[in-house]
Design an enzyme around this catalytic site. Structure first.
Site, PDB file in Angstrom:
ATOM      1  N   ALA A  76      49.213  42.548  40.814  1.00  0.00           N
ATOM      2  CA  ALA A  76      49.377  43.988  40.633  1.00  0.00           C
ATOM      3  C   ALA A  76      49.811  44.688  41.909  1.00  0.00           C
ATOM      4  O   ALA A  76      50.564  45.664  41.866  1.00  0.00           O
ATOM      5  CB  ALA A  76      48.073  44.598  40.123  1.00  0.00           C
ATOM      6  N   THR A  77      49.354  44.200  43.064  1.00  0.00           N
ATOM      7  CA  THR A  77      49.749  44.843  44.324  1.00  0.00           C
ATOM      8  C   THR A  77      51.257  44.784  44.507  1.00  0.00           C
ATOM      9  O   THR A  77      51.889  45.785  44.882  1.00  0.00           O
ATOM     10  CB  THR A  77      49.027  44.181  45.516  1.00  0.00           C
ATOM     11  OG1 THR A  77      47.622  44.433  45.401  1.00  0.00           O
ATOM     12  CG2 THR A  77      49.521  44.750  46.837  1.00  0.00           C
ATOM     13  N   ASN A 156      38.894  51.607  39.279  1.00  0.00           N
ATOM     14  CA  ASN A 156      38.288  50.299  39.485  1.00  0.00           C
ATOM     15  C   ASN A 156      36.863  50.354  40.024  1.00  0.00           C
ATOM     16  O   ASN A 156      36.119  49.388  39.910  1.00  0.00           O
ATOM     17  CB  ASN A 156      39.153  49.462  40.447  1.00  0.00           C
ATOM     18  CG  ASN A 156      39.512  50.226  41.712  1.00  0.00           C
ATOM     19  OD1 ASN A 156      40.137  51.283  41.648  1.00  0.00           O
ATOM     20  ND2 ASN A 156      39.114  49.710  42.858  1.00  0.00           N
ATOM     21  N   GLN A 186      43.018  47.902  35.359  1.00  0.00           N
ATOM     22  CA  GLN A 186      41.651  47.861  34.826  1.00  0.00           C
ATOM     23  C   GLN A 186      41.583  48.265  33.356  1.00  0.00           C
ATOM     24  O   GLN A 186      40.611  47.926  32.667  1.00  0.00           O
ATOM     25  CB  GLN A 186      40.744  48.787  35.651  1.00  0.00           C
ATOM     26  CG  GLN A 186      40.565  48.375  37.097  1.00  0.00           C
ATOM     27  CD  GLN A 186      39.700  47.141  37.273  1.00  0.00           C
ATOM     28  OE1 GLN A 186      39.068  46.655  36.341  1.00  0.00           O
ATOM     29  NE2 GLN A 186      39.684  46.601  38.480  1.00  0.00           N
ATOM     30  N   SER A 206      47.716  42.980  35.767  1.00  0.00           N
ATOM     31  CA  SER A 206      47.251  41.794  36.482  1.00  0.00           C
ATOM     32  C   SER A 206      46.521  40.867  35.535  1.00  0.00           C
ATOM     33  O   SER A 206      45.738  41.317  34.686  1.00  0.00           O
ATOM     34  CB  SER A 206      46.316  42.200  37.626  1.00  0.00           C
ATOM     35  OG  SER A 206      45.847  41.059  38.308  1.00  0.00           O
ATOM     36  N   ALA A 207      46.748  39.547  35.683  1.00  0.00           N
ATOM     37  CA  ALA A 207      46.133  38.567  34.792  1.00  0.00           C
ATOM     38  C   ALA A 207      44.652  38.370  35.073  1.00  0.00           C
ATOM     39  O   ALA A 207      43.852  38.218  34.141  1.00  0.00           O
ATOM     40  CB  ALA A 207      46.866  37.231  34.906  1.00  0.00           C
ATOM     41  N   HIS A 208      44.269  38.373  36.360  1.00  0.00           N
ATOM     42  CA  HIS A 208      42.901  37.951  36.669  1.00  0.00           C
ATOM     43  C   HIS A 208      41.846  39.009  36.378  1.00  0.00           C
ATOM     44  O   HIS A 208      40.653  38.759  36.549  1.00  0.00           O
ATOM     45  CB  HIS A 208      42.802  37.462  38.128  1.00  0.00           C
ATOM     46  CG  HIS A 208      42.717  38.532  39.160  1.00  0.00           C
ATOM     47  ND1 HIS A 208      41.551  38.826  39.836  1.00  0.00           N
ATOM     48  CD2 HIS A 208      43.645  39.370  39.659  1.00  0.00           C
ATOM     49  CE1 HIS A 208      41.774  39.781  40.711  1.00  0.00           C
ATOM     50  NE2 HIS A 208      43.036  40.140  40.624  1.00  0.00           N
ATOM     51  N   THR A 246      60.876  31.706  42.415  1.00  0.00           N
ATOM     52  CA  THR A 246      60.531  30.760  41.358  1.00  0.00           C
ATOM     53  C   THR A 246      59.293  31.232  40.621  1.00  0.00           C
ATOM     54  O   THR A 246      58.285  31.582  41.241  1.00  0.00           O
ATOM     55  CB  THR A 246      60.271  29.364  41.955  1.00  0.00           C
ATOM     56  OG1 THR A 246      61.435  28.935  42.652  1.00  0.00           O
ATOM     57  CG2 THR A 246      59.918  28.361  40.871  1.00  0.00           C
ATOM     58  N   CYS A 332      38.741  45.277  47.283  1.00  0.00           N
ATOM     59  CA  CYS A 332      39.874  45.332  48.204  1.00  0.00           C
ATOM     60  C   CYS A 332      39.556  46.115  49.473  1.00  0.00           C
ATOM     61  O   CYS A 332      40.330  46.125  50.415  1.00  0.00           O
ATOM     62  CB  CYS A 332      41.085  45.942  47.504  1.00  0.00           C
ATOM     63  SG  CYS A 332      41.572  45.021  46.034  1.00  0.00           S
TER      64      CYS A 332
END
Length: 409
Positions: A76-77, A156, A186, A206-208, A246, A332
Site C-alpha cells: 500500500a505504501t 488504522n 483498513q 494491501s493483501a496482508h 517482475t 508504522c
C-alpha cells in the site's frame, strides 16, 4: 473452557496471519507454476499470467472495479506514493493544491510533505472528537487550483470510518475534475467500500491486512473517465506502463484469494468481530474505572477497539501483557516515543494518549482469547494503578485538575 494458546495475536491492524485457504492457493506458484507472468512465449509464462489476471478480477470485485483498473504494487505504501506523486506530476498544469486529513497514515502524510517541498500546496483538514471528517469540510476546502483529495476510508489506529460516499459526491459536485484518492487498506473487505458508488478515482489496497501475504498491494486507477498517473518506477513498462518490475505471482495469487474470501465472508465476519469487540469492551468497563474509548462507536471498523486507561502508561501496560500482542499506536510509527498524532488530533491529552492500547481483533481470534485478554488487561491495569501516586490521590477524592490549574497559575 477450551485451553488458550499463548501468545495471543490481537494486533490485526498491523498485519494478519495468512488464511490457510490463501496459502493453499499460493503454494503451486512457488515450484510447479513458477513462471514469469511477462514471459509470453511458453506455457510457464501463460499459466502465471492467467493466475495474475484471475487475481486482478478478484481484487477488482472486492471494491466494485474492473480487472483492468487494478495495478499491482509491492504494497500500500508504494500504491499511495504512485497515486499521489503520479497524479500531482501528471496534473500539475491544472493546479497544485492537495487536500488531506491530519490523521492519515504516515505513507500519505509523508508523501504530501515531499510534494510540498516540490511546490504543491497541501491543506491538512482537522478531525472532530471521534476522528471523522465531514463531506462539507472537504467541499469547503476545495479551491480553483485543487487537483486531488486524499483521505483514508478507515483509520488504522482508532478504526473511525469516514463517510466516503458522501465525501465523493461532495467533491464531484463542487469541482468535477478534482481527483478523489482513498486509502482503503483498513476498510476494503471489512466494511462496505465501492469505488463507483463513492466516486473514487484512485484507491490503495494491501493483501496482508485481509489475511493475504505481505509484500503485495494494488492501486485502483479509474478508466472511465480515465485517470492518469506518471509512473514512479521506470523499467520494462509492466502494468500498462504504470509500474515496472517482475510481478510477485505467488503473492498476487494470494492477494486475489484473500480478496475473494473477504468479499464473500465480510458481513458474517463483521458481525462476529463486533460481538467479540463488545464482549471485550463490556468486560473492561465493568471491571475498571476510567476506561475511555477513542474514536467513533457508530462508524468504526468491526475489529477495532482503541482504549485509554487513565493513570496507566501504555508502554508499561504492553510490557505487562507479555502474552498478548497489541499496539500502542500505528505499527508504522511504533519506534517513536511521542504520543499518537492521531489521538492528539482528536483532542486527547498527552497523558491519555500515552495510555492508549489498540486491540485489533481478527478472523482467528476466539471468545476464549477475548476473555483471557480481558482478564489480563484488568489485572495489569489494576496492578499498575496501585503503583501510581496519582491514582491513589484520585481514590482519596482529591481533584487533580484543580491542583494542576493552581500549579499553572
Amino acid at each position: 473452557m477450551a485451553a488458550v494458546k499463548v501468545p495471543i495475536f490481537m494486533d490485526n491492524h498491523s498485519t494478519t496471519p495468512v488464511d490457510p485457504r490463501v496459502l493453499d492457493a499460493m503454494l503451486p506458484y512457488f515450484r510447479e507454476d513458477f513462471g514469469n507472468a511477462a514471459s509470453r512465449n511458453h506455457v510457464f509464462g501463460w499459466k502465471a499470467e492467467k493466475a495474475v489476471e484471475l487475481a486482478r478480477e478478484q481484487v477488482g470485485a472486492l471494491i466494485g472495479a474492473s480487472a483492468k483498473e487494478i495495478v499491482w504494487t509491492s504494497g500500500a505504501t508504494e500504491a499511495i506514493n504512485l497515486a499521489l506523486k503520479g497524479a500531482a506530476e501528471f496534473y500539475h498544469e491544472k493546479g497544485n493544491h492537495i487536500i488531506t486529513g491530519q490523521t492519515e497514515h504516515k505513507a500519505t502524510l509523508d508523501t504530501c510533505k515531499r510534494l510540498e517541498k516540490q511546490g504543491c500546496e497541501v491543506t491538512y483538514l482537522p478531525v472532530d472528537q471521534v476522528g471523522s471528517i465531514s463531506a462539507q469540510q472537504v467541499a469547503d476546502a476545495i479551491k480553483p487550483n485543487t487537483i486531488l483529495v486524499a483521505l483514508m476510508a478507515a483509520n488504522n489506529e482508532i478504526g473511525t470510518v469516514h463517510p466516503i460516499p458522501e465525501i465523493g459526491a461532495a467533491i464531484k459536485a463542487k469541482k468535477k475534475d478534482v481527483l478523489f484518492f482513498v486509502d482503503a487498506v483498513q476498510a476494503a473487505g471489512k466494511v462496505p467500500f465501492d469505488v463507483t458508488e463513492s466516486k473514487v478515482d484512485l484507491a490503495a489496497l494491501s493483501a496482508h491486512k485481509i489475511y493475504g501475504p505481505k509484500g503485495v498491494g494494488a492501486l485502483y486507477v479509474r478508466r472511465k473517465p480515465r485517470v492518469r498517473v506518471v509512473e514512479q518506477i521506470d523499467g520494462g513498462g509492466h502494468e500498462r506502463g504504470m509500474r515496472s518490475g517482475t510481478l510477485n505471482v505467488p503473492g498476487i495469487v494470494g492477494f486475489g484469494k484473500a480478496a475473494e474470501l473477504s468479499r464473500l465472508e465480510r458481513d458474517e465476519e463483521a458481525a462476529r468481530l463486533i460481538g467479540l469487540r463488545t464482549r471485550l469492551l463490556t468486560y473492561l468497563q465493568q471491571n475498571l474505572k476510567e476506561v475511555h474509548v477513542n474514536g467513533s462507536m457508530t462508524s468504526r471498523l468491526p475489529g477495532n477497539l482503541n482504549v485509554s486507561f487513565a493513570y496507566v502508561e501504555g508502554e508499561g501496560l504492553m510490557m505487562a501483557l507479555k502474552d498478548v500482542a497489541v499496539s500502542s499506536g500505528s505499527a508504522c510509527t511504533s519506534a517513536s516515543l511521542e504520543p499518537s498524532y492521531v489521538l492528539r488530533a482528536l483532542g486527547v491529552g498527552e497523558e491519555m494518549a500515552h495510555s492508549s492500547i489498540r486491540f485489533g481483533i481478527g478472523r482467528f481470534n476466539s471468545e476464549e482469547e477475548i476473555d483471557y485478554v480481558g482478564r489480563h488487561v484488568v489485572e495489569a491495569v489494576s496492578r499498575l494503578r496501585e503503583m501510581s501516586p496519582l491514582w491513589e490521590m484520585v481514590q482519596e477524592g482529591i481533584d487533580l485538575k484543580s491542583i494542576q490549574w493552581a500549579a499553572e497559575h
